[in-house]
Design an enzyme around this catalytic site. Structure first.
Site, PDB file in Angstrom:
ATOM      1  N   GLU A  86      10.205  16.926  14.991  1.00 45.41           N
ATOM      2  CA  GLU A  86      11.033  16.382  13.426  1.00 45.41           C
ATOM      3  C   GLU A  86       9.707  17.045  12.661  1.00 45.41           C
ATOM      4  O   GLU A  86       8.756  17.330  12.410  1.00 45.41           O
ATOM      5  CB  GLU A  86      10.341  15.176  12.996  1.00 45.41           C
ATOM      6  CG  GLU A  86      11.233  14.678  11.672  1.00 45.41           C
ATOM      7  CD  GLU A  86      10.291  13.181  11.135  1.00 45.41           C
ATOM      8  OE1 GLU A  86       9.785  12.661  11.046  1.00 45.41           O
ATOM      9  OE2 GLU A  86      11.704  12.762  10.077  1.00 45.41           O
ATOM     10  N   LYS A 112       0.348  -0.913   0.138  1.00 42.12           N
ATOM     11  CA  LYS A 112      -0.321  -0.186   0.037  1.00 42.12           C
ATOM     12  C   LYS A 112       0.852   1.085   0.516  1.00 42.12           C
ATOM     13  O   LYS A 112       1.995   1.542   0.771  1.00 42.12           O
ATOM     14  CB  LYS A 112      -0.783  -0.296   1.233  1.00 42.12           C
ATOM     15  CG  LYS A 112      -2.129   1.285   1.471  1.00 42.12           C
ATOM     16  CD  LYS A 112      -2.207   1.678   2.320  1.00 42.12           C
ATOM     17  CE  LYS A 112      -1.598   3.438   2.431  1.00 42.12           C
ATOM     18  NZ  LYS A 112      -1.568   4.016   2.682  1.00 42.12           N
ATOM     19  N   GLU A 172      10.282   2.201  10.185  1.00 41.20           N
ATOM     20  CA  GLU A 172      11.041   2.993  10.352  1.00 41.20           C
ATOM     21  C   GLU A 172      10.607   4.585  10.364  1.00 41.20           C
ATOM     22  O   GLU A 172       9.640   4.478   9.299  1.00 41.20           O
ATOM     23  CB  GLU A 172      11.754   2.194   8.643  1.00 41.20           C
ATOM     24  CG  GLU A 172      12.436   3.142   8.763  1.00 41.20           C
ATOM     25  CD  GLU A 172      13.853   3.273   9.640  1.00 41.20           C
ATOM     26  OE1 GLU A 172      14.473   1.353   9.611  1.00 41.20           O
ATOM     27  OE2 GLU A 172      14.855   3.501  10.214  1.00 41.20           O
ATOM     28  N   CYS A 190      13.659  11.434   6.128  1.00 39.62           N
ATOM     29  CA  CYS A 190      13.603  11.159   7.718  1.00 39.62           C
ATOM     30  C   CYS A 190      15.650  11.090   8.107  1.00 39.62           C
ATOM     31  O   CYS A 190      15.501  11.095   9.401  1.00 39.62           O
ATOM     32  CB  CYS A 190      13.231   9.466   8.111  1.00 39.62           C
ATOM     33  SG  CYS A 190      14.218   8.813   7.066  1.00 39.62           S
TER      34      CYS A 190
HETATM   35  P1  ADP Z   1       4.105  10.698   6.441  1.00 44.40           P
HETATM   36  O1  ADP Z   1       3.792  11.479   7.991  1.00 44.40           O
HETATM   37  O2  ADP Z   1       5.288  10.104   6.364  1.00 44.40           O
HETATM   38  O3  ADP Z   1       2.903  10.712   5.446  1.00 44.40           O
HETATM   39  P2  ADP Z   1       2.625   8.638   7.962  1.00 44.40           P
HETATM   40  O4  ADP Z   1       2.678   7.966   8.880  1.00 44.40           O
HETATM   41  O5  ADP Z   1       1.533   9.724   8.051  1.00 44.40           O
HETATM   42  O6  ADP Z   1       3.596   9.225   7.538  1.00 44.40           O
HETATM   43  O7  ADP Z   1       2.156   8.030   6.658  1.00 44.40           O
HETATM   44  C1  ADP Z   1       3.174   6.954   6.079  1.00 44.40           C
HETATM   45  C2  ADP Z   1       1.957   4.910   5.693  1.00 44.40           C
HETATM   46  O8  ADP Z   1       1.815   4.630   6.530  1.00 44.40           O
HETATM   47  C3  ADP Z   1       1.137   6.238   4.228  1.00 44.40           C
HETATM   48  O9  ADP Z   1       1.116   5.000   3.198  1.00 44.40           O
HETATM   49  C4  ADP Z   1      -0.264   6.508   5.326  1.00 44.40           C
HETATM   50  O10 ADP Z   1      -1.083   5.907   4.287  1.00 44.40           O
HETATM   51  C5  ADP Z   1      -0.311   5.063   6.343  1.00 44.40           C
HETATM   52  N1  ADP Z   1      -0.550   5.153   7.315  1.00 44.40           N
HETATM   53  C6  ADP Z   1      -1.183   6.318   7.913  1.00 44.40           C
HETATM   54  N2  ADP Z   1      -1.968   5.780   8.982  1.00 44.40           N
HETATM   55  C7  ADP Z   1      -2.052   4.907   9.443  1.00 44.40           C
HETATM   56  C8  ADP Z   1      -2.670   3.585  10.195  1.00 44.40           C
HETATM   57  N3  ADP Z   1      -3.321   4.044  10.811  1.00 44.40           N
HETATM   58  N4  ADP Z   1      -2.493   2.534   9.626  1.00 44.40           N
HETATM   59  C9  ADP Z   1      -1.392   1.989   8.920  1.00 44.40           C
HETATM   60  N5  ADP Z   1      -1.224   2.959   8.152  1.00 44.40           N
HETATM   61  C10 ADP Z   1      -1.447   3.976   8.729  1.00 44.40           C
END
Ligand code: ADP
Length: 518
Positions: free
Chosen positions: A404, A193, A268, A302
């Site tokens: 961050e 995903k 990560e 990061c």
């Molecule tokens: P960033 O701040 O770099 O966008 P996120 O942590 O929001 O980081 O997103 C990183 C990935 O995790 C994306 O693919 C996002 O859709 C997914 N993601 C966000 N929330 C969730 C969740 N509750 N469970 C699983 N995956 C998630």
């Protein structure tokens, strides 16, 4: 410059005026299939009038279908000899090489990073694919003596099972490849995903897998939101492993959900990386490293150099040169080869970064030495552009020095000694990357030994990881795993210890041992 700009404007206009934006589909069980949900437009962060395509906003039902396909494909793939699995990966590598230029352009358009860096991102995926394919003929286990006579002991790797790969937008092809290739070579099947903002680069990667002959169901792509697809993958009982790169906040949610159902979870997450610049450093080289580390990918890495910890003896000289260089950076559409710094990813990012710039000036009371503006006029009117920003006179406890920001913002922190620099560098919740600029080998090794990070550089910036070395961080950055290198194989395989007793009788370990010495 003017000509390149004109050509770019023409291309963008053409793209806008062109046919209706392409609709992209999920890849499930070896077929490109529509979502049972909606589609959402994805737009170029440098020019939001440019629609890249319509991408699935998939549902839980789509995710369940992909998981079922991965489950059906697992036995066939697990039992395919690893060197055969690797042959397909080598072919993926060739396809990525062949189409590198197209992928690079697609990535700049969907993510914003300048072409040179997007090319680097694709190259990293190529390197990772070839490197990991090589593991198909290694995947080393080990043998070791058994404690009983006529008994053989060895340890082999076995696949984990179904893996859910959840990836971020800042390295739209490199990070998916870091997870996908080792998962595949180890014999796992996956559902991937991508981040909502950058599905196209993962689509390109999965297309290459399809063309290379990955059997149906081995790789499944489901596009959509973290709160739907990510959550479903994380909570699904068939998914044995979740590998996530994302924010610390998401990491915590995912880790707790995995802990609930005893799934493996590799994380990560964030960083607040420091470059230490000592009084004996080559200042010009250090400035170049700081500029590249702080403003490359608009600071959205990061491993970005978000703290510059500078010995007081060279603080003024360093800060002056740094600000001059930062002010000279050209901001704009990353598709223009003359541009140094592209846009940030979206309007939420603008809001978050600008709020930190505000905190830096008002709440923290640091000096805004350059930048700090959200650019909204002229060429910048339709994108998410923020000036490269330098704060000086920053103290280690300020929020801008602790949290961050994930944007083109860096802090210069003065210190009196190497020991103080090390304390400041270690004094954050993260532990991804750190660097030192010095001509003194003793100082360099001292710092290398005392910095509690997963990556350390001497006379180089905090960014620039290579695929054959482990990548990851300590403390709030990760949960003890390492991607890349051969270490990533420990995420995507589980050890099986095998004992073969050829004595023809019952031999009880720890009980029937003949003592060498009575
Ligand atoms: P960033 O701040 O770099 O966008 P996120 O942590 O929001 O980081 O997103 C990183 C990935 O995790 C994306 O693919 C996002 O859709 C997914 N993601 C966000 N929330 C969730 C969740 N509750 N469970 C699983 N995956 C998630």
């Amino acid at each position: 410059m003017a000509q390149a700009k004109k050509a770019l404007a023409k291309k963008t206009k053409k793209a806008r005026a062109g046919k209706r934006a392409q609709t992209y589909l999920n890849y499930i069980d070896g077929r490109w299939v529509p979502t049972s949900g909606e589609y959402a437009e994805n737009r170029n962060p440098a020019d939001t009038r440019d629609v890249i395509g319509r991408f699935p906003h998939s549902t839980e039902a789509d995710t369940d279908e992909a998981i079922a396909a991965a489950a059906r494909a697992f036995n066939g793939w697990r039992l395919t000899p690893a060197p055969r699995r690797a042959e397909i990966l080598f072919r993926v590598g060739e396809i990525l090489m062949r189409d590198k230029e197209k992928y690079t352009r697609d990535m700049t358009r969907e993510m914003g990073k300048v072409l040179k860096e997007a090319g680097g991102d694709v190259q990293e995926a190529i390197d990772c694919t070839y490197y990991t394919a090589g593991e198909g003929r290694r995947l080393h286990g080990f043998t070791t003596p058994a404690e009983m006579p006529d008994k053989f002991a060895m340890c082999v790797r076995q696949p984990v099972g179904l893996c859910g790969l959840i990836t971020p937008w800042n390295f739209p092809m490199a990070i998916p490849s870091w997870k996908l290739m080792p998962a595949l070579v180890c014999g796992n099947t996956v559902v991937i995903k991508p981040a909502e903002d950058t599905p196209l680069s993962t689509y390109n990667l999965v297309k290459a897998c399809e063309e290379a002959g990955i059997p149906p169901g081995v790789v499944n792509l489901v596009m959509g939101s973290g709160s739907t697809i990510g959550k479903r993958l994380t909570n699904h009982p068939s998914i044995r492993l979740i590998s996530l790169t994302g924010s610390t906040e998401t990491g915590r949610i995912v880790a707790s959900a995995c802990a609930e159902r005893n799934a493996i979870c590799s994380l990560e997450m964030g960083g607040k990386n420091a470059i230490m610049i000592m009084d004996d450093a080559d200042i010009d080289n250090a400035v170049e490293g700081a500029i590249w580390g702080a403003f490359g990918t608009s600071g959205q890495r990061c491993t970005a150099s978000s703290r510059l910890i500078v010995h007081k003896k060279v603080y003024k000289q360093f800060s002056k040169k740094l600000v001059e260089r930062a002010q000279a950076l050209r901001i704009g559409n990353g598709a223009d080869p003359k541009v140094d710094v592209g846009p940030v990813i979206n309007s939420d990012a603008v809001e978050k970064i600008m709020s930190y710039i505000d905190i830096g000036q008002n709440e923290d009371g640091a000096t805004l030495a350059c930048g700090g503006r959200h650019l909204t006029k002229g060429d910048y009117a339709h994108g998410y552009f923020i000036e490269p920003t330098v704060f000086t006179d920053v103290t280690p406890d300020m929020r801008i020095a602790q949290e961050e920001i994930f944007g083109p913002v860096t802090c210069v922190i003065p210190v009196n000694s190497l020991d103080e620099a090390i304390d400041v560098a270690n004094g954050v919740q993260y532990g991804l990357s750190a660097a030192i600029y010095t001509q003194d080998v003793n100082r360099a090794f001292h710092a290398m030994n005392d910095l509690y990070t997963g990556i350390f550089y001497v006379n180089a910036s905090t960014i620039g990881a290579e695929v054959h070395l482990p990548f990851g961080g300590t403390k709030g950055t990760g949960n003890g795993h390492r991607e890349a290198g051969t270490q990533v194989l420990d995420i995507f395989s589980e050890w099986k210890s095998v004992y073969v007793d050829y004595s023809g009788k019952l031999q009880r370990a720890q009980i029937d041992n003949k003592k060498a010495i009575d």
